[in-house]
Design a protein around this motif. Structure first.
Motif: not given
Length: 158
Positions: A22-28, A35-45, A54-56
């Motif tokens: 859950l990444i806050p949307w910056a005002a304006g 947006q970006d954040c640290a990965k915290r889940l094992f998704v792929s072997p 990184r998300f766009a």
């Protein structure tokens, strides 16, 4: 009214993991947003459980677009893209979608396994799966991630 407050990115894996970022949307902040954040889940072997996402994202209107990049210290290891357009939720539209894409889930699972086989044949090494955190230490499954001030991902070129 009508202003985005945050974006919830939900990631799932085949082991039952399903954290949300859950990444806050910056005002304006405009759309598309980076947006970006640290990965915290094992998704792929084929990838370690560490790194950054990184998300766009373009907020849904008549159309939406989402790009996800998985970065490791060696660089961008994976990129995924999704685009869609708004349509009314009617019985006719739902029936048309089901008729046109009856085996979409099967296609996606088959494509994932095909890509995994190709990676394995190219010599990709399997990463050991870390132990799954228990419910007591895993929290509610959602993490509020403040925007990163030091690093601003480049906007995606269309």
């Amino acid at each position: 009214a009508g202003q985005a407050l945050a974006v919830l990115y939900e990631v799932r894996n085949t082991f039952g993991g399903r954290p949300g970022y859950l990444i806050p949307w910056a005002a304006g902040q405009g759309s598309p947003a980076n947006q970006d954040c640290a990965k915290r889940l094992f998704v792929s072997p084929f990838f370690p459980a560490t790194g950054r996402y990184r998300f766009a994202v373009t907020l849904p209107g008549e159309a939406m677009a989402l790009s996800i990049f998985y970065d490791t210290p060696k660089g961008t290891a994976m990129a995924a893209f999704q685009r869609g357009r708004r349509s009314a939720l009617t019985a006719a539209n739902l029936g048309r979608t089901i008729a046109l894409h009856p085996l979409m889930t099967v296609k996606i699972i088959a494509a994932n396994h095909w890509q995994a086989l190709r990676l394995w044949l190219k010599g990709a090494r399997l990463q050991p799966r870390p132990p799954t955190p228990d419910a007591a230490t895993a929290g509610a499954g959602f993490t509020v991630t403040p925007p990163t001030a030091q690093r601003r991902p480049k906007a995606l070129a269309r």
